[in-house]
Scaffold this motif. Structure first.
Motif, short mmCIF file in Angstrom:
data_model
loop_
_atom_site.label_atom_id
_atom_site.label_comp_id
_atom_site.label_asym_id
_atom_site.label_seq_id
_atom_site.Cartn_x
_atom_site.Cartn_y
_atom_site.Cartn_z
N PRO A 116 0.81 -1.23 0.00
CA PRO A 116 0.00 0.00 0.00
C PRO A 116 0.84 1.27 0.00
O PRO A 116 0.42 2.28 -0.56
N ALA A 117 2.00 1.23 0.64
CA ALA A 117 2.82 2.44 0.75
C ALA A 117 3.67 2.67 -0.49
O ALA A 117 3.66 3.75 -1.09
N SER A 118 4.42 1.65 -0.91
CA SER A 118 5.37 1.81 -2.02
C SER A 118 4.81 1.42 -3.37
O SER A 118 5.40 1.71 -4.40
N GLN A 119 3.66 0.74 -3.39
CA GLN A 119 3.05 0.23 -4.63
C GLN A 119 3.94 -0.78 -5.35
O GLN A 119 3.77 -1.01 -6.55
N GLU A 120 4.90 -1.34 -4.62
CA GLU A 120 5.75 -2.39 -5.18
C GLU A 120 5.12 -3.75 -4.92
O GLU A 120 4.39 -3.94 -3.94
N TRP A 121 5.44 -4.71 -5.82
CA TRP A 121 4.91 -6.06 -5.65
C TRP A 121 5.65 -6.77 -4.52
O TRP A 121 6.87 -6.73 -4.45
N THR A 122 4.89 -7.42 -3.65
CA THR A 122 5.48 -8.17 -2.54
C THR A 122 4.94 -9.60 -2.53
O THR A 122 3.87 -9.89 -3.10
N LEU A 123 5.70 -10.49 -1.89
CA LEU A 123 5.29 -11.88 -1.70
C LEU A 123 5.28 -12.20 -0.21
O LEU A 123 6.17 -11.77 0.54
N GLN A 124 4.29 -13.00 0.20
CA GLN A 124 4.20 -13.44 1.58
C GLN A 124 4.37 -14.96 1.64
O GLN A 124 3.80 -15.69 0.81
N PHE A 125 5.15 -15.38 2.62
CA PHE A 125 5.32 -16.79 2.92
C PHE A 125 4.88 -17.00 4.37
O PHE A 125 5.12 -16.13 5.22
N GLY A 126 4.27 -18.11 4.65
CA GLY A 126 3.78 -18.30 6.02
C GLY A 126 3.73 -19.74 6.46
O GLY A 126 3.74 -20.67 5.66
N ARG A 127 3.68 -19.89 7.81
CA ARG A 127 3.45 -21.18 8.45
C ARG A 127 2.49 -20.96 9.62
O ARG A 127 2.52 -19.93 10.28
N ARG A 128 1.69 -21.95 9.87
CA ARG A 128 0.71 -21.83 10.95
C ARG A 128 1.39 -21.93 12.31
O ARG A 128 2.44 -22.54 12.46
N LEU A 129 0.78 -21.29 13.30
CA LEU A 129 1.22 -21.38 14.69
C LEU A 129 0.20 -22.21 15.46
O LEU A 129 -1.02 -22.11 15.22
N ASP A 130 0.72 -23.02 16.39
CA ASP A 130 -0.15 -23.89 17.17
C ASP A 130 -0.14 -23.46 18.63
O ASP A 130 0.90 -23.06 19.18
N SER A 131 -1.27 -23.60 19.26
CA SER A 131 -1.37 -23.38 20.70
C SER A 131 -0.86 -24.62 21.42
O SER A 131 -0.64 -25.66 20.79
N PRO A 132 -0.64 -24.54 22.72
CA PRO A 132 -0.14 -25.73 23.44
C PRO A 132 -1.00 -26.97 23.24
O PRO A 132 -0.49 -28.10 23.28
N ASP A 133 -2.29 -26.78 23.03
CA ASP A 133 -3.16 -27.94 22.83
C ASP A 133 -3.23 -28.37 21.38
O ASP A 133 -4.01 -29.27 21.02
N GLY A 134 -2.43 -27.76 20.50
CA GLY A 134 -2.38 -28.13 19.09
C GLY A 134 -3.38 -27.43 18.22
O GLY A 134 -3.43 -27.68 17.01
#
Length: 413
Positions: free
Chosen positions: A173-191
């Motif tokens: 939104p600020a620079s109008q440049e193309w970006t890529l997102q990579f992610g992994r899920r986070l788990d709570s202690p109970d999974g």
């Protein structure tokens, strides 16, 4: 039946036929040596050799250039694949480290601790952030930056899988440049699903290794998702992202271990390239490298034009030389023919003077003796008879010597 005589006659006829054939062949060969036939034939022969060698040389060099271009594209694919896989593994390793640290710290403390220990990539290029189960940003390595949350459909994809998630390219939104997102899920202690750790990077980072000196002005580096959306693509100085193509067409050997290279018109820009593609084994992405056919064959085409100009100049010079030689030879033949004709005329004139009187132009005694000898021989061969009539003109010599040619002619009349 006289077989011996018949065999002799057959042999004689055969010898006669062979003799006629030999004379006919000699006549044809003699005719071929005439200048108006010989020099044009030699010119066509030499022109055929010159142009045959030129065209074959161009064909061989073009085939070699095409083979070299395919090999170069294959080498670039392997190199680019290694670079992208290394970058993706580093990104995934960062996400795993943040995920592990999040188990024992809250979001903000986890990022601060990892950053202090230099376990995060430089935030000049990468932004690491943690979002909650509702997609809201809980912590970021760039707290001053306004960062949007994660869309529900992408959050759902993170919730359902523990594998590396690769987002489609988005504009910052600020620079109008193309970006890529990579992610992994986070788990709570109970999974249970507790959110996600995301890493944001400029999409052009994955094609920053574009070298115009090797790939040319119209070469191409691309990172394509298995969903058919380009995460990043660069041609020369032009960078794009988000374009959609048919994945099966763009990566025809997706099910093969080794990359494939083909020469085709790329559908996204219409440029004809030697295109190599390889799907990444560990990630839902493929790398694509293209080398422009026009640029790769430019040197060969320049050489081909040089060869063609040389062939044209050589052909012109050859035609000029053979034309001059042919004309000189023709003039020489004509000169010899004129000399031969002059010699024949001189011989005929000498024979005429030898057998005719110079004053009256009447046959003289030498011709009479010659004809008489021939008639006698002919009569003997035919067992015939010969008669000779003698006519005497009184005072003819005196008249001829004193009054000359005109008086002699009047007397003869």
């Amino acid at each position: 039946m006289d077989l011996t005589g018949q065999s002799f006659d057959d042999t004689t006829r055969m010898v006669a036929l062979q003799s006629r054939a030999t004379r006919s062949m000699r006549a044809r060969l003699t005719r071929l040596t005439e200048p108006h036939i010989l020099f044009p034939a030699l010119t066509l022969l030499f022109l055929g050799v010159v142009w045959g060698v030129t065209i074959n040389l161009i064909r061989v060099e073009r085939a070699g250039a095409r083979t070299a271009s395919s090999a170069a594209a294959l080498q670039f694919v392997n190199t680019y694949e290694a670079q992208v896989v290394r970058a993706l593994r580093e990104i995934d390793q960062t996400l795993k480290i943040v995920k592990y640290a999040d188990l024992s710290h809250d979001a903000g403390a986890a990022l601060s601790d990892l950053k202090a220990r230099a376990l995060l990539p430089p935030d000049v290029l990468f932004v690491v952030r943690i979002v909650g189960r509702d997609g809201a940003v809980l912590a970021s390595t760039r707290p001053a930056q306004i960062l949007p949350g994660v869309d529900s459909k992408y959050l759902s994809a993170l919730r359902e899988s523990d594998r590396l998630w690769v987002d489609q390219p988005r504009r910052d939104p600020a620079s109008q440049e193309w970006t890529l997102q990579f992610g992994r899920r986070l788990d709570s202690p109970d999974g249970a699903f507790a959110g996600a750790v995301l890493l944001v990077v400029d999409a052009s980072y994955f094609v920053s290794g574009y070298d115009a000196s090797q790939l040319g002005k119209y070469g191409m580096l691309g990172l394509l998702g298995t969903d058919g959306v380009f995460r990043a693509r660069r041609t020369g100085e032009t960078f794009t992202a988000g374009d959609e193509v048919n994945y099966a067409t763009a990566v025809p050997g997706a099910d093969q271990e080794d990359p494939t290279v083909s020469l085709s018109d790329n559908r996204w820009d219409g440029v004809r390239r030697y295109t190599g593609a390889q799907q990444l084994y560990e990630f839902p992405l493929a790398v694509i490298v293209g080398l422009s056919e026009e640029e790769q064959l430019a040197a060969t085409e320049r050489s081909a034009r040089v060869y063609l100009w040389r062939a044209v100049l050589g052909s012109g010079l050859l035609v000029l030389v053979t034309t001059l030689l042919g004309r000189l030879s023709w003039q020489l033949v004509r000169s010899r023919e004129r000399e031969s004709e002059a010699t024949v005329r001189h011989a005929l004139r000498g024979e005429y003077l030898a057998y005719h009187d110079g004053l009256t132009a009447l046959p003289n005694r030498s011709l009479f003796n010659k004809l008489l000898s021939q008639a006698i021989r002919q009569a003997r061969r035919r067992a015939g008879q010969l008669a000779v009539a003698f006519i005497d003109l009184d005072r003819f010599k005196q008249i001829n010597d004193t009054l000359g040619h005109e008086a002699g002619d009047e007397l003869l009349k």
